[in-house]
Write a protein that holds these residues in place. Structure first.
Motif, PDB file in Angstrom:
ATOM      1  N   THR A  62      66.111 -25.110  79.940  1.00 49.53           N
ATOM      2  CA  THR A  62      65.462 -23.609  80.154  1.00 49.53           C
ATOM      3  C   THR A  62      65.615 -22.640  78.902  1.00 49.53           C
ATOM      4  O   THR A  62      64.925 -22.105  78.319  1.00 49.53           O
ATOM      5  CB  THR A  62      65.884 -23.213  81.573  1.00 49.53           C
ATOM      6  N   PHE A  63      67.194 -22.786  78.711  1.00 51.11           N
ATOM      7  CA  PHE A  63      67.328 -21.686  77.623  1.00 51.11           C
ATOM      8  C   PHE A  63      67.432 -22.315  76.232  1.00 51.11           C
ATOM      9  O   PHE A  63      67.240 -21.386  75.386  1.00 51.11           O
ATOM     10  CB  PHE A  63      68.908 -21.206  78.303  1.00 51.11           C
ATOM     11  N   VAL A  64      67.272 -23.515  76.115  1.00 47.69           N
ATOM     12  CA  VAL A  64      67.094 -24.065  74.663  1.00 47.69           C
ATOM     13  C   VAL A  64      65.849 -24.323  74.227  1.00 47.69           C
ATOM     14  O   VAL A  64      65.502 -24.994  73.413  1.00 47.69           O
ATOM     15  CB  VAL A  64      68.181 -25.168  74.561  1.00 47.69           C
ATOM     16  N   LEU A  65      65.011 -24.646  75.319  1.00 52.28           N
ATOM     17  CA  LEU A  65      63.618 -24.852  75.177  1.00 52.28           C
ATOM     18  C   LEU A  65      63.221 -26.389  75.161  1.00 52.28           C
ATOM     19  O   LEU A  65      62.542 -26.990  75.813  1.00 52.28           O
ATOM     20  CB  LEU A  65      62.654 -24.050  74.191  1.00 52.28           C
ATOM     21  N   ALA A  66      64.043 -26.981  74.062  1.00 52.12           N
ATOM     22  CA  ALA A  66      64.033 -28.477  73.994  1.00 52.12           C
ATOM     23  C   ALA A  66      65.317 -29.028  73.773  1.00 52.12           C
ATOM     24  O   ALA A  66      65.960 -28.489  72.977  1.00 52.12           O
ATOM     25  CB  ALA A  66      63.033 -28.887  72.932  1.00 52.12           C
ATOM     26  N   ARG A  67      65.680 -30.228  74.649  1.00 55.17           N
ATOM     27  CA  ARG A  67      66.854 -30.979  74.200  1.00 55.17           C
ATOM     28  C   ARG A  67      66.614 -32.398  73.819  1.00 55.17           C
ATOM     29  O   ARG A  67      65.717 -32.933  74.581  1.00 55.17           O
ATOM     30  CB  ARG A  67      67.653 -30.679  75.563  1.00 55.17           C
ATOM     31  N   THR A  68      67.246 -32.793  72.813  1.00 51.57           N
ATOM     32  CA  THR A  68      67.262 -34.256  72.497  1.00 51.57           C
ATOM     33  C   THR A  68      68.282 -35.199  72.975  1.00 51.57           C
ATOM     34  O   THR A  68      69.256 -34.717  72.654  1.00 51.57           O
ATOM     35  CB  THR A  68      67.026 -34.272  70.987  1.00 51.57           C
ATOM     36  N   HIS A  69      67.745 -36.142  73.728  1.00 53.76           N
ATOM     37  CA  HIS A  69      68.924 -37.173  74.148  1.00 53.76           C
ATOM     38  C   HIS A  69      68.830 -38.265  73.450  1.00 53.76           C
ATOM     39  O   HIS A  69      67.997 -39.265  73.698  1.00 53.76           O
ATOM     40  CB  HIS A  69      68.594 -37.242  75.657  1.00 53.76           C
ATOM     41  N   PRO A  70      69.755 -38.588  72.550  1.00 51.45           N
ATOM     42  CA  PRO A  70      69.805 -39.860  71.863  1.00 51.45           C
ATOM     43  C   PRO A  70      70.004 -41.173  72.658  1.00 51.45           C
ATOM     44  O   PRO A  70      70.518 -40.935  73.561  1.00 51.45           O
ATOM     45  CB  PRO A  70      70.656 -39.633  70.678  1.00 51.45           C
ATOM     46  N   HIS A  79      63.557 -33.593  76.045  1.00 50.55           N
ATOM     47  CA  HIS A  79      63.171 -32.876  77.263  1.00 50.55           C
ATOM     48  C   HIS A  79      62.755 -31.683  77.006  1.00 50.55           C
ATOM     49  O   HIS A  79      63.640 -30.714  76.520  1.00 50.55           O
ATOM     50  CB  HIS A  79      64.209 -33.122  78.218  1.00 50.55           C
ATOM     51  N   VAL A  80      61.537 -30.934  77.086  1.00 45.05           N
ATOM     52  CA  VAL A  80      61.058 -29.608  76.970  1.00 45.05           C
ATOM     53  C   VAL A  80      60.895 -28.610  78.030  1.00 45.05           C
ATOM     54  O   VAL A  80      60.285 -29.287  79.166  1.00 45.05           O
ATOM     55  CB  VAL A  80      59.952 -29.752  75.818  1.00 45.05           C
ATOM     56  N   ASP A  81      61.216 -27.553  77.986  1.00 42.91           N
ATOM     57  CA  ASP A  81      61.005 -26.469  79.276  1.00 42.91           C
ATOM     58  C   ASP A  81      59.988 -25.655  78.457  1.00 42.91           C
ATOM     59  O   ASP A  81      60.368 -24.761  77.684  1.00 42.91           O
ATOM     60  CB  ASP A  81      62.200 -25.935  79.686  1.00 42.91           C
ATOM     61  N   ALA A  82      58.576 -25.572  78.647  1.00 42.21           N
ATOM     62  CA  ALA A  82      57.747 -24.843  78.157  1.00 42.21           C
ATOM     63  C   ALA A  82      57.315 -23.664  78.674  1.00 42.21           C
ATOM     64  O   ALA A  82      56.390 -23.008  78.630  1.00 42.21           O
ATOM     65  CB  ALA A  82      56.446 -25.664  77.858  1.00 42.21           C
ATOM     66  N   GLU A  90      52.673 -22.872  70.112  1.00 41.08           N
ATOM     67  CA  GLU A  90      54.206 -22.395  70.223  1.00 41.08           C
ATOM     68  C   GLU A  90      55.089 -23.890  70.502  1.00 41.08           C
ATOM     69  O   GLU A  90      56.076 -23.945  70.215  1.00 41.08           O
ATOM     70  CB  GLU A  90      54.592 -21.472  71.221  1.00 41.08           C
ATOM     71  N   LEU A  91      54.502 -24.788  71.103  1.00 44.16           N
ATOM     72  CA  LEU A  91      54.977 -25.890  71.226  1.00 44.16           C
ATOM     73  C   LEU A  91      55.177 -26.760  69.939  1.00 44.16           C
ATOM     74  O   LEU A  91      56.223 -27.455  69.919  1.00 44.16           O
ATOM     75  CB  LEU A  91      53.979 -26.843  72.436  1.00 44.16           C
ATOM     76  N   ASP A  92      54.360 -26.716  69.140  1.00 39.73           N
ATOM     77  CA  ASP A  92      54.165 -27.457  67.742  1.00 39.73           C
ATOM     78  C   ASP A  92      55.339 -26.865  67.152  1.00 39.73           C
ATOM     79  O   ASP A  92      55.975 -27.391  66.214  1.00 39.73           O
ATOM     80  CB  ASP A  92      52.939 -27.404  67.059  1.00 39.73           C
ATOM     81  N   ASP A  93      55.689 -25.549  67.376  1.00 35.82           N
ATOM     82  CA  ASP A  93      56.369 -24.801  66.208  1.00 35.82           C
ATOM     83  C   ASP A  93      57.712 -25.313  66.493  1.00 35.82           C
ATOM     84  O   ASP A  93      58.789 -24.880  65.922  1.00 35.82           O
ATOM     85  CB  ASP A  93      56.462 -23.018  66.668  1.00 35.82           C
ATOM     86  N   LEU A  94      58.132 -25.922  67.878  1.00 34.11           N
ATOM     87  CA  LEU A  94      59.470 -26.597  68.021  1.00 34.11           C
ATOM     88  C   LEU A  94      59.976 -27.757  67.261  1.00 34.11           C
ATOM     89  O   LEU A  94      60.996 -28.171  67.414  1.00 34.11           O
ATOM     90  CB  LEU A  94      59.464 -27.147  69.522  1.00 34.11           C
ATOM     91  N   ASP A  95      58.880 -28.189  66.510  1.00 34.94           N
ATOM     92  CA  ASP A  95      59.003 -29.081  65.440  1.00 34.94           C
ATOM     93  C   ASP A  95      59.612 -30.472  66.142  1.00 34.94           C
ATOM     94  O   ASP A  95      60.417 -31.026  65.608  1.00 34.94           O
ATOM     95  CB  ASP A  95      59.993 -28.424  64.314  1.00 34.94           C
ATOM     96  N   ILE A  96      59.155 -30.806  66.884  1.00 38.26           N
ATOM     97  CA  ILE A  96      59.410 -32.351  67.835  1.00 38.26           C
ATOM     98  C   ILE A  96      58.627 -33.359  67.042  1.00 38.26           C
ATOM     99  O   ILE A  96      57.298 -33.247  66.754  1.00 38.26           O
ATOM    100  CB  ILE A  96      59.131 -32.005  69.153  1.00 38.26           C
ATOM    101  N   MET A 111      48.889 -26.988  77.477  1.00 37.08           N
ATOM    102  CA  MET A 111      49.463 -26.733  75.842  1.00 37.08           C
ATOM    103  C   MET A 111      49.414 -28.099  75.168  1.00 37.08           C
ATOM    104  O   MET A 111      50.037 -28.216  74.118  1.00 37.08           O
ATOM    105  CB  MET A 111      50.867 -26.511  76.113  1.00 37.08           C
ATOM    106  N   LEU A 112      48.485 -29.003  75.632  1.00 42.46           N
ATOM    107  CA  LEU A 112      48.690 -30.192  74.753  1.00 42.46           C
ATOM    108  C   LEU A 112      47.571 -30.460  73.781  1.00 42.46           C
ATOM    109  O   LEU A 112      47.321 -31.580  73.181  1.00 42.46           O
ATOM    110  CB  LEU A 112      48.791 -31.536  75.724  1.00 42.46           C
ATOM    111  N   ASP A 113      46.514 -29.634  73.741  1.00 41.58           N
ATOM    112  CA  ASP A 113      45.413 -29.700  72.801  1.00 41.58           C
ATOM    113  C   ASP A 113      46.221 -29.982  71.381  1.00 41.58           C
ATOM    114  O   ASP A 113      46.708 -29.156  70.898  1.00 41.58           O
ATOM    115  CB  ASP A 113      44.848 -28.418  72.868  1.00 41.58           C
TER     116      ASP A 113
END
Length: 161
Positions: A62-70, A79-82, A90-96, A111-113
């Protein structure tokens, strides 16, 4: 579009559904989770993470928006909380790195367009007005496959039996 409906009785069963999904997921897969607060989105994602063997605990981002679990081997789980995002931009701006990751997005409806041609969407409904004393209430889960990657969900139907 392929759709399957499930009843998930317990949080443990929600985690087991996550493990079932994890067995099918590969780099480039996108999973969208919809449902109100407390529906089981993070519990399902935790089940995915455990089955994938990710390092670290899967918690709500929630507070970090996206967390990567290697993972030791294979694509990482992102794991993204949008919830606080307003658009696909804005989702694309997370640079995933969607192509090299398994991405699970909570609260990402609409948000998947342009993000992916295929994704797996899970709508989790929790009961309202049920037994207020009950510690565990079943969830209705509708799994929808979008695009060619998820055109067939027979593997999920078979896993229920």
């Amino acid at each position: 579009m392929s759709v399957i409906s499930l009843v998930i009785e317990t949080p443990e069963s929600m985690g087991e559904l996550g493990a079932t999904l994890a067995a099918e997921l590969v780099a480039g897969d996108l999973v969208l989770l919809n449902g109100e607060l407390g529906a089981g989105k993070t519990t399902l994602t935790r089940g995915i993470g455990v089955a994938l063997g990710v390092r670290g605990a899967v918690t709500s981002p929630t507070f970090v928006l996206a967390r990567t679990h290697p993972r030791e081997r294979g694509a990482p789980l992102v794991h993204v909380d949008a919830y606080r995002l307003g658009s696909a931009v804005e989702l694309d701006d997370l640079d995933i790195d969607f192509a090299a990751s398994i991405v699970v997005v909570e609260w990402g409806a609409g948000m998947l367009d342009g993000v992916a041609d295929s994704w797996l969407e899970l709508d989790i409904d929790r009961p309202h007005g049920g037994d207020m004393e009950a510690e565990v209430e079943p969830r209705q889960v509708r799994v929808t496959g979008h695009g060619p990657r998820w055109a067939q969900l027979g593997w999920l139907d078979a896993a229920r039996h």
